[in-house]
Structure formats: C-alpha cells, structure tokens
Write an enzyme that holds these catalytic residues in place. Structure first.
Site, short mmCIF file in Angstrom:
data_model
loop_
_atom_site.label_atom_id
_atom_site.label_comp_id
_atom_site.label_asym_id
_atom_site.label_seq_id
_atom_site.Cartn_x
_atom_site.Cartn_y
_atom_site.Cartn_z
N ARG A 1 37.32 37.20 38.88
CA ARG A 1 37.89 38.48 39.30
C ARG A 1 38.62 38.38 40.63
O ARG A 1 39.14 39.37 41.10
CB ARG A 1 36.74 39.46 39.49
CG ARG A 1 36.62 40.52 38.43
CD ARG A 1 35.39 41.29 38.81
NE ARG A 1 35.36 42.58 38.28
CZ ARG A 1 34.73 42.91 37.15
NH1 ARG A 1 34.17 42.00 36.40
NH2 ARG A 1 34.70 44.15 36.77
N ARG B 1 37.06 51.27 41.35
CA ARG B 1 37.10 50.03 40.56
C ARG B 1 38.54 49.68 40.17
O ARG B 1 38.92 48.52 40.15
CB ARG B 1 36.22 50.16 39.31
CG ARG B 1 34.73 50.07 39.64
CD ARG B 1 33.85 50.66 38.57
NE ARG B 1 33.95 49.99 37.28
CZ ARG B 1 33.53 50.53 36.13
NH1 ARG B 1 33.01 51.74 36.12
NH2 ARG B 1 33.63 49.86 35.02
N ARG C 1 26.44 54.36 32.31
CA ARG C 1 26.34 53.47 33.47
C ARG C 1 26.55 54.24 34.77
O ARG C 1 27.39 55.13 34.84
CB ARG C 1 27.40 52.36 33.35
CG ARG C 1 26.82 51.08 32.76
CD ARG C 1 27.87 50.06 32.40
NE ARG C 1 28.79 49.73 33.48
CZ ARG C 1 29.74 48.80 33.37
NH1 ARG C 1 29.87 48.11 32.25
NH2 ARG C 1 30.55 48.54 34.38
N LYS D 1 37.12 44.74 27.25
CA LYS D 1 36.70 43.32 27.28
C LYS D 1 35.37 43.15 26.55
O LYS D 1 35.23 42.29 25.70
CB LYS D 1 36.55 42.83 28.74
CG LYS D 1 37.82 42.92 29.57
CD LYS D 1 37.61 42.38 30.98
CE LYS D 1 36.63 43.19 31.82
NZ LYS D 1 37.05 44.56 32.13
N ARG E 1 32.07 56.57 27.99
CA ARG E 1 31.36 55.38 27.49
C ARG E 1 29.85 55.60 27.47
O ARG E 1 29.27 56.19 28.36
CB ARG E 1 31.67 54.17 28.36
CG ARG E 1 30.78 52.97 27.96
CD ARG E 1 31.23 51.67 28.53
NE ARG E 1 31.27 51.67 29.98
CZ ARG E 1 31.79 50.68 30.69
NH1 ARG E 1 32.31 49.64 30.08
NH2 ARG E 1 31.80 50.74 32.00
#
Ligand code: AP5
Ligand code: MG
Ligand code: ZN
Length: 215
Positions: free
Chosen positions: A88, A173, A162, A13, A127
């Site tokens: 969400r 998640r 992160r 996203k 990431r």
C-alpha cells in the site's frame, strides 16, 4: 501464480479474492484481515493496528512488512498467492520485491480493480462482513445481500459492520489511498505487470475480466 490486487477501499478486492481462491486454488493474503484477526485475539500487534485502522490511516510500514514476511515464509504457497491490500506504499512494494527476489519468485500480475470514488463510499456504507475470521465473506445490503438478513450464506455466522466503514473514516481512507497507494499503479505499470480491470458492474462480470487478464 503470484498476484497483487490493487484498488481503493471498497473496490472489491476482497470479494474478487474469495472467488479467485476457489478458481485458482491459491491462498488470499489480506493484511486487513490479518490485523482484524489479531485484534480479535487481543494480541499487541492487533491492538496497535486498531489505533491506525480506526482513523483510516495506514499501519506503519515496518509492522506490515514484518507481518507479510512471516506469512510468505509459510509452506502453503508453492502454487502461488494473492495479496489483497498489500503493498500500500512504495516502501512496502520495494520490500515485497526484495523478499520475492530472494526466493526467485517475482509477482506475475498486479491487478487494478478500478472504481470511481463516489461508488466506493456507497459500497462501504452498505457493506456487511462475516464475523467468522476463517470465513470473512462480505456482502452488501443492496448490491449483494445475503439470503437471510444478517447471516453469512457460506458459514451461517452473524454479519457485522466494520468500525472503519463510517462515512468520515471512509473519506480519510480514500485520501490516504490517493496519496500513498495510487502511486503503486505507476510502479507496476513501469514493470509491465499492471492489469487494469473495470471494477463497476456485476461481480461475476468483473471476475470474468480478471480471469481474462491473468491468462
Ligand atoms: P483493508 O481491510 O484492506 O481495507 P481496504 O483496502 O480499505 O479495502 P476494503 O476491505 O474496505 O475493500 P475491498 O476492496 O476488499 O472491497 P470488498 O470486496 O469488501 O484495510 C483496512 C485497514 O487496515 C486500512 O485502512 C489500514 O489501516 C490497515 N491496513 C491494511 N493493510 C495495510 C497495509 N498494507 N499497510 C498499512 N495499513 C494497512 O467490497 C466492498 C463492498 O462492496 C462490499 O459490501 C461488497 O459486497 C460490495 N461490492 C463488491 N463488488 C461489488 C460490485 N461489483 N458492485 C457492487 N457492490 C460490490
Ligand atoms: Mg478487503
Ligand atoms: Zn461466513
């Protein structure tokens, strides 16, 4: 144009939103980025959000809706906006519709970036994100590495990993996404504004598919 970007954690996203900002000239509104920026400033809202984010859980609806309502009242949105990571939950989607209805500016497209679950875990574990919250560009050590290791191509600041990208938190998640966010696919489908895009393959190819469904 008013767009909602839907998709699991790590579906791309943010990556696609950055490209859409350049192409469409409309701002990206990422609730995750807003919380991380608030935390960096040490505000009470940021500190509260962190306790949920670190566990991979959702920040309570009333907090998130308040943050988005405030953002949507800013004057830079006359060409539209792109919501990344919001809504969400069903109550968030309903609150958003209510806010936009009052302005006579409904969502035009809900774009679902569709990626299989196992791919998401691999993506998030590799990431790297830019520390500069005005930039926030994201990379992947294998799939989308920066030109110079650990440094952002766009702004030259350091990259970091992160806190919520550990495998255990990513699994949580995903569970939360399947339970609380996936029902929104049906919600937007029923409104006939759902646009499904295959989110696997080269980043530019996915971007081209998104551009296609927006026309
Ligand atoms: P948030 O920051 O929104 O995280 P998320 O939804 O889990 O999504 P991510 O940012 O992790 O993934 P992304 O889809 O943006 O993927 P990216 O482009 O980075 O939210 C974090 C937390 O904040 C939540 O858990 C929650 O606690 C809280 N929160 C936020 N909004 C909330 C809300 N509305 N309500 C309640 N709580 C809320 O890409 C991922 C990686 O893949 C990168 O390394 C990238 O380089 C790579 N990649 C991208 N595209 C490709 C490709 N095509 N091929 C290979 N690799 C790719
Ligand atoms: Mg993101
Ligand atoms: Zn940067």
């Amino acid at each position: 144009m008013r767009i909602v970007l839907l998709g699991g954690p790590g579906s791309g996203k943010g990556t696609q939103a950055k490209k859409l900002v350049d192409r469409l000239g409309i701002p990206q509104i990422s609730t995750g980025d807003i919380f991380r920026a608030a935390l960096k400033e040490g505000t009470p809202m940021g500190l509260k959000a962190k306790t949920y984010m670190d566990k991979g859980e959702l920040v309570p609806d009333d907090v998130v809706i308040g943050v988005v309502e405030e953002r949507l009242a800013k004057p830079d949105l006359n060409k539209g906006f792109m919501l990344d990571g919001f809504p969400r939950t069903l109550p968030q989607a309903q609150a958003l519709d209510k806010i936009l209805q009052a302005q006579g500016k409904p969502i035009d497209h809900a774009v679902l970036v569709d990626v299989p679950e196992e791919e998401l875990v691999t993506r998030l574990s590799g990431r790297r994100t830019c520390k500069n919250s005005d930039c926030g560009m994201m990379y992947h050590v294998k799939f989308n590495p920066p030109k110079k290791e650990g440094i952002c191509d766009t702004c030259g600041k350091d990259l970091y990993q992160r806190d919520d990208d550990s495998e255990a938190t990513v699994r949580e998640r995903l569970t939360v996404y399947n339970k609380q966010t996936a029902p929104l696919i049906d919600y937007y489908d029923k409104k006939s504004i759902l646009r499904r895009v295959k989110g696997v393959g080269p980043i530019d190819q996915i971007f081209a598919s998104i551009e296609k469904v927006l026309t």
